[in-house]
Design a protein around this motif. Structure first.
Motif, PDB file in Angstrom:
ATOM      1  N   VAL A 129       0.896  -1.123   0.111  1.00 38.91           N
ATOM      2  CA  VAL A 129       0.049  -0.022   0.185  1.00 38.91           C
ATOM      3  C   VAL A 129       0.846   1.355   0.037  1.00 38.91           C
ATOM      4  O   VAL A 129       0.687   1.916  -0.557  1.00 38.91           O
ATOM      5  CB  VAL A 129      -0.938   0.136   1.169  1.00 38.91           C
ATOM      6  CG1 VAL A 129      -1.702   1.241   1.366  1.00 38.91           C
ATOM      7  CG2 VAL A 129      -1.984  -1.090   0.979  1.00 38.91           C
ATOM      8  N   LEU A 133       1.059   4.451  -3.218  1.00 39.70           N
ATOM      9  CA  LEU A 133       0.500   5.819  -2.706  1.00 39.70           C
ATOM     10  C   LEU A 133       1.730   6.929  -3.224  1.00 39.70           C
ATOM     11  O   LEU A 133       1.562   7.959  -3.393  1.00 39.70           O
ATOM     12  CB  LEU A 133       0.475   6.085  -1.319  1.00 39.70           C
ATOM     13  CG  LEU A 133      -0.662   5.482  -0.570  1.00 39.70           C
ATOM     14  CD1 LEU A 133      -0.493   5.636   0.957  1.00 39.70           C
ATOM     15  CD2 LEU A 133      -1.831   5.913  -1.178  1.00 39.70           C
ATOM     16  N   GLY A 134       2.624   6.029  -3.782  1.00 41.01           N
ATOM     17  CA  GLY A 134       3.937   7.018  -4.349  1.00 41.01           C
ATOM     18  C   GLY A 134       4.756   7.721  -3.285  1.00 41.01           C
ATOM     19  O   GLY A 134       5.330   8.749  -3.683  1.00 41.01           O
ATOM     20  N   ALA A 135       4.443   7.303  -2.044  1.00 40.84           N
ATOM     21  CA  ALA A 135       4.853   8.020  -0.996  1.00 40.84           C
ATOM     22  C   ALA A 135       6.339   7.267  -0.329  1.00 40.84           C
ATOM     23  O   ALA A 135       6.180   5.879  -0.831  1.00 40.84           O
ATOM     24  CB  ALA A 135       4.110   8.235   0.183  1.00 40.84           C
ATOM     25  N   ARG A 136       6.883   7.927   0.304  1.00 41.28           N
ATOM     26  CA  ARG A 136       8.238   7.299   0.822  1.00 41.28           C
ATOM     27  C   ARG A 136       7.835   7.096   2.428  1.00 41.28           C
ATOM     28  O   ARG A 136       8.005   8.008   3.350  1.00 41.28           O
ATOM     29  CB  ARG A 136       9.468   8.394   0.731  1.00 41.28           C
ATOM     30  CG  ARG A 136      10.615   7.678   0.901  1.00 41.28           C
ATOM     31  CD  ARG A 136      11.457   8.732   0.273  1.00 41.28           C
ATOM     32  NE  ARG A 136      12.930   8.679   0.506  1.00 41.28           N
ATOM     33  CZ  ARG A 136      13.461   7.371   0.488  1.00 41.28           C
ATOM     34  NH1 ARG A 136      12.697   6.472   0.180  1.00 41.28           N
ATOM     35  NH2 ARG A 136      14.790   7.255   0.826  1.00 41.28           N
ATOM     36  N   VAL A 137       7.144   6.043   2.648  1.00 43.67           N
ATOM     37  CA  VAL A 137       6.746   5.709   3.785  1.00 43.67           C
ATOM     38  C   VAL A 137       8.209   5.186   4.855  1.00 43.67           C
ATOM     39  O   VAL A 137       8.744   4.212   4.656  1.00 43.67           O
ATOM     40  CB  VAL A 137       5.751   4.478   3.863  1.00 43.67           C
ATOM     41  CG1 VAL A 137       5.330   4.122   5.293  1.00 43.67           C
ATOM     42  CG2 VAL A 137       4.538   4.984   2.920  1.00 43.67           C
TER      43      VAL A 137
END
Lengths: 154, 154
Positions: A129, A133-137
């Motif tokens: 997931v 989201l294209g985020a850097r989690v």
DNA sequence: ATACGTGCAAAGTATTTGCAAACGG
DNA sequence: CCGTTTGCAAATACTTTGCACGTAT
């Protein structure tokens, strides 16, 4: 109570890792810093700042609660501890392990107990997931609310 | 920015549901109760108590912040709103939908933005894990921390 | 009319900040 | 020795509570 608790304390590898990081960043690891790290390294689950403070005091250490907060904040920024927000306006903290051994929490809204658990498949979904989201989690914080196994039986 | 945001406001079905619940419990739904519910029903994502208060005031409503907290607390206990703890010592709140349409949050530690997302497979895993713990899970609160899509590009 | 609900202000917690003293490197 | 780090106490931020008035039923 049931539970095959986490086998061991958090492992001293973490403590070494933290001290090395401090050295690397040029931070001194004398008084408060050292004892907070030491205490955290011995825990199997998250503690609040107040709990950490109380235990250190009980152990005879003369730390101030402000220092506890400062150290925790610093460790969190360095990603060496994970902030766990179980609600109720209190932050809790626990050692963050580099590779795996990651766990989450179930908060019993009835008795207030916090139960830790881990699950590989869940972890995998969380990774997926995050990527989608294209985020850097950098971290994730999952809290289940409800009645724990004990309380739901009553 | 990417994102096929949530299509619409939270849907007026929720508002009806809440008002019905109030009536059923014999609660009056006059002043503050009504406007807080109305505002929440229009939102796509979680708001803090302070934000709710500010918006209501901006809209000319003379509510007190204490009432906002009281209403939110009551709604949370009735499971009509979900408390979302994104950290930073502030609680946020959003409409809780009976059946599905459940979402989670990514908090950008860089710009502070909160992004909502939903994922069916993740939901399924969460259900499975809850059951395997033997607990009666009433709600879950998942927060991803990191840099959002925008910030991680910089 | 009569409780319930509300707004205001004051109180309570958790956390942060300022500063002089203490201490590690 | 010198500058970082610490403990204390005061300050801040968020949330809750007490109380007299307003309002829906």
């Amino acid at each position: 109570m049931a539970a095959h608790a986490h086998t061991h304390a958090t492992g001293s590898g973490w403590k070494q890792h933290v001290l090395a990081s401090f050295a690397h960043e040029g931070f001194r690891a004398g008084g408060a810093r050292a004892v907070v790290v030491e205490l955290l390294a011995e825990q199997d689950c998250c503690l609040s700042a107040q709990e950490i403070f109380d235990r250190l005091r009980a152990g005879g250490r003369k730390v101030g609660i402000a220092s506890v907060y400062r150290v925790l904040d610093q460790l969190a920024q360095m990603q060496l501890v994970q902030r766990v927000d179980v609600g109720g306006g209190v932050s809790r903290f626990e050692a963050a392990h580099p590779g795996g051994d990651h766990h989450h929490h179930l908060v019993c809204d009835d008795c207030g107990r916090v139960v830790a658990f881990e699950d590989e498949r869940l972890e995998a979904e969380l990774d997926r997931v995050g990527k989608s989201l294209g985020a850097r989690v950098a971290a994730h914080d999952l809290v289940l609310h409800g009645a724990c196994a004990d309380c739901s039986q009553k």
